[in-house]
Design an enzyme around this catalytic site. Sequence first.
Site, PDB file in Angstrom:
ATOM      1  N   CYS A 242      10.884  12.420   2.431  1.00 32.80           N
ATOM      2  CA  CYS A 242      11.651  13.637   2.258  1.00 32.80           C
ATOM      3  C   CYS A 242      12.311  13.704   0.903  1.00 32.80           C
ATOM      4  CB  CYS A 242      12.753  13.707   3.281  1.00 32.80           C
ATOM      5  SG  CYS A 242      12.159  13.687   4.933  1.00 32.80           S
TER       6      CYS A 242
ATOM      7  N   ARG B 165       5.984  11.920  -3.785  1.00 29.97           N
ATOM      8  CA  ARG B 165       6.417  11.015  -2.735  1.00 29.97           C
ATOM      9  C   ARG B 165       5.721  11.268  -1.405  1.00 29.97           C
ATOM     10  NH1 ARG B 165      12.400   9.599  -2.706  1.00 29.97           N
ATOM     11  NH2 ARG B 165      12.658   8.856  -4.800  1.00 29.97           N
TER      12      ARG B 165
ATOM     13  N   TRP C  33       8.969  14.776   5.623  1.00 27.18           N
ATOM     14  CA  TRP C  33       7.951  13.868   6.144  1.00 27.18           C
ATOM     15  C   TRP C  33       8.425  13.534   7.548  1.00 27.18           C
ATOM     16  CZ3 TRP C  33       7.579   8.789   7.864  1.00 27.18           C
ATOM     17  CH2 TRP C  33       6.272   8.326   8.012  1.00 27.18           C
TER      18      TRP C  33
ATOM     19  N   ASN D 170      17.637  13.943   5.015  1.00 31.09           N
ATOM     20  CA  ASN D 170      16.701  12.822   4.876  1.00 31.09           C
ATOM     21  C   ASN D 170      17.209  11.712   5.752  1.00 31.09           C
ATOM     22  OD1 ASN D 170      15.321  14.141   2.936  1.00 31.09           O
ATOM     23  ND2 ASN D 170      15.950  12.828   1.237  1.00 31.09           N
ATOM     24  N   GLY D 171      16.309  11.092   6.520  1.00 32.29           N
ATOM     25  CA  GLY D 171      16.720   9.955   7.333  1.00 32.29           C
ATOM     26  C   GLY D 171      16.478  10.185   8.809  1.00 32.29           C
TER      27      GLY D 171
ATOM     28  N   GLU E 181      -2.008 -14.492  -5.121  1.00 32.08           N
ATOM     29  CA  GLU E 181      -1.602 -13.340  -5.927  1.00 32.08           C
ATOM     30  C   GLU E 181      -1.230 -13.801  -7.343  1.00 32.08           C
ATOM     31  OE1 GLU E 181      -1.913 -10.298  -5.887  1.00 32.08           O
ATOM     32  OE2 GLU E 181      -0.378  -9.519  -7.216  1.00 32.08           O
TER      33      GLU E 181
ATOM     34  N   LYS F 114      -3.095 -12.443 -10.692  1.00 34.17           N
ATOM     35  CA  LYS F 114      -2.365 -11.825 -11.816  1.00 34.17           C
ATOM     36  C   LYS F 114      -2.765 -12.498 -13.126  1.00 34.17           C
ATOM     37  CE  LYS F 114      -1.199  -9.272 -10.136  1.00 34.17           C
ATOM     38  NZ  LYS F 114      -1.389  -8.031  -9.588  1.00 34.17           N
TER      39      LYS F 114
ATOM     40  N   GLU G  86      -6.286 -11.492 -14.107  1.00 37.99           N
ATOM     41  CA  GLU G  86      -6.393 -10.083 -14.491  1.00 37.99           C
ATOM     42  C   GLU G  86      -5.929  -9.823 -15.916  1.00 37.99           C
ATOM     43  OE1 GLU G  86      -5.679  -7.215 -10.642  1.00 37.99           O
ATOM     44  OE2 GLU G  86      -3.964  -8.377 -11.279  1.00 37.99           O
TER      45      GLU G  86
ATOM     46  N   HIS H 129      -9.849 -31.881  -0.387  1.00 35.49           N
ATOM     47  CA  HIS H 129     -11.168 -31.579   0.183  1.00 35.49           C
ATOM     48  C   HIS H 129     -12.100 -30.979  -0.854  1.00 35.49           C
ATOM     49  CE1 HIS H 129      -9.730 -32.650   4.134  1.00 35.49           C
ATOM     50  NE2 HIS H 129      -8.671 -31.876   3.939  1.00 35.49           N
TER      51      HIS H 129
ATOM     52  N   LYS I   4      -7.055   1.270 -12.588  1.00 40.79           N
ATOM     53  CA  LYS I   4      -5.878   1.271 -11.721  1.00 40.79           C
ATOM     54  C   LYS I   4      -6.207   1.604 -10.271  1.00 40.79           C
ATOM     55  CE  LYS I   4      -1.640   0.868 -10.689  1.00 40.79           C
ATOM     56  NZ  LYS I   4      -1.228  -0.525 -10.552  1.00 40.79           N
TER      57      LYS I   4
HETATM   58  N1  HGA Z   1      14.294  12.982  10.752  1.00 41.02           N
HETATM   59  C1  HGA Z   1      14.068  14.165   9.963  1.00 41.02           C
HETATM   60  C2  HGA Z   1      13.951  13.846   8.485  1.00 41.02           C
HETATM   61  C3  HGA Z   1      12.798  12.939   8.230  1.00 41.02           C
HETATM   62  C4  HGA Z   1      12.824  12.173   6.935  1.00 41.02           C
HETATM   63  O1  HGA Z   1      13.848  11.877   6.313  1.00 41.02           O
HETATM   64  N2  HGA Z   1      11.614  11.701   6.503  1.00 41.02           N
HETATM   65  O2  HGA Z   1      11.518  10.913   5.376  1.00 41.02           O
HETATM   66  C5  HGA Z   1      12.857  14.938  10.455  1.00 41.02           C
HETATM   67  O3  HGA Z   1      11.995  14.385  11.179  1.00 41.02           O
HETATM   68  O4  HGA Z   1      12.766  16.109  10.128  1.00 41.02           O
END
Ligand code: HGA
Length: 611
Positions: free
Chosen positions: A2, A27, A75, A100-101, A484, A488, A491, A507, A606
């Site tokens: 988000c 993102r 998201w 967000n969250g 790893e 590195k 590479e 061995h 890349k």
């Molecule tokens: N929980 C909220 C916000 C989701 C979020 O922060 N995603 O990274 C939702 O589901 O809308």
Amino acid sequence: MCGIVGAVAERNITTILIEGLKRLEYRGYDSAGLAVFTQQGNLERRRRIGKVSELETAVAAEPLAGNLGIAHTRWATHGAPTEHNAHPHFSGHELAVVHNGIIENHEELREKLKGLGYSFSSETDTEVIVHLLDHTLKTLPDLADALKAAVKQLHGAYGLAVISAKQPDRLLAARSGSPLVIGLGHGENFLASDQLALRQVTDRFMYLEEGDIAEIRRDQVTIWDVAGTQVQRETVQYHEGAEAADKGAYRHFMLKEIHEQPTVVQRTLEGRLGKDHVMVQAFGPQAAELFAKVRNVQIVACGTSYHAGMVARYWLESLAGIPCQVEVASEFRYRKVVVQPDTLFVSISQSGETADTLAALRNAKELGFLGSLAICNVGISSLVRESDLTLLTQAGPEIGVASTKAFTTQLVSLMLLTLSLGQVRGTLAAGVEAELVEELRRLPTRLGEALAMDAIVEKTAELFADKHHTLFLGRGAQFPVAMEGALKLKEISYIHAEAYPAGELKHGPLALVDSDMPVVTVAPNNELLEKLKSNLQEVRARGGELIVFADEAAGMSNGEGTHVIAVPHIIDALAPILYTIPLQLLSYYVAVLKGTDVDQPRNLAKSVTVE
Ligand code: HGA
């Protein structure tokens, strides 16, 4: 993940909001929306599933202009990615919130608010916030006072932006577990989840700290800390050159990206840790249901991501008791595979476009896996689109071809997966999750301490300048870390490097050891340390030069042909993440000494989008 953008200005802010969302697009998200307090005096919103350009088209078709607004890219964690679940969420016609969250006690709050007469128009956890705030405003009419009181009832993680048509001169913000930054303008101010979103309008920023509430007006910003005390936060001025696609003061992108690891690991953890547990919903709305059925894990990846998967195998089996297989994608995709019942298919890729990994995922769909999870750094990638669940690493753009910060954020994500699976299936030993969550919170600081080894590692690199071959040794979860480290070095310095589990030395590979073959070892202070020390004696007895990255408490000291470099102590389960840092620095400084093209090593690309 988000993104949040907000603005309060004299000019029309709609295009600023949309431009800000576009800058956060990389993102990954599934829908976008904005709410504006319009010149007609109403709060209006537009929401669309899909890209920000869809939202832009919707706004162009039905314009809205105003001086106050909030916007969001979502998201989904609670409720499917649909238009009615997209943010901003409203309570009535006068209050709007973006979030967000994850609000963990959303069900309980939802019931309570329904009892108070609120009706819900989405399945999100976010909608409880806006109704809770509306309810609080009835007794505390000032928006800042109401927000301070309302957030006390929220459990979980949030970055919030709030506007009200009744108090249209201010934008409110609250931070707990999800970052927020205020952008300072002249006679106008802004808010975002990442300063990148606001670089178009300002270069002066104020970062909110955990628990802060902010009231942002056109000409004034007021901040209260978690205790409700009014505080000042430092203003940071950015200059040209602070952008991700710029090396800044660093000589190479690779070095810059190595040094970004404390920050990006912090970002990868943000919004995903509860008080003493991992928030399983961070993997998506269906995660808990799917994880409950998982009895096996199959990880598929290439190159560095494969090594991250190898570490995860040790974690999944030893901490969560879940059988795990790991395979390189180019093999998995062409092999006849027998799938155990209830196996989760996990793919890992920085770009999410790695051709072999993508083909493996597509094949996997025909093979009867329980479901698929992508661990990926690019939210709009094919791997993410085609997987059932996703956990995005928050490494930001990685420019150096040799992966560094993508690897450590993958490891952090895989630890979150291990704890989530163990939590849902009830297979973690008592106290393990709480202890590791605590240690994960400290990890960014510990990585900073490991980066302080920069100068000593640079000096050590001189031992490799005239060498053509190297061995890397590790035991347990440090074996993939050694792999790893060897990758590195290959590479970017073109020195031939091989990694072995230390117990395998006798061995075969011991035959190669002589004074021209330096042997690099990672030695945390765990139950395998004494065995590892014996393996090192075997090397010394053949004249091999040893470079040992050892826990400061491991009781190892320098001697003839033995160079011990102390690594800060860390809980064993997280040691693979920490020990990666000195190995990255080592390959970097060896490559610099050899004068190779560090950021674009020969023959490599890349994002390997071809087979
Ligand atoms: N929980 C909220 C916000 C989701 C979020 O922060 N995603 O990274 C939702 O589901 O809308």
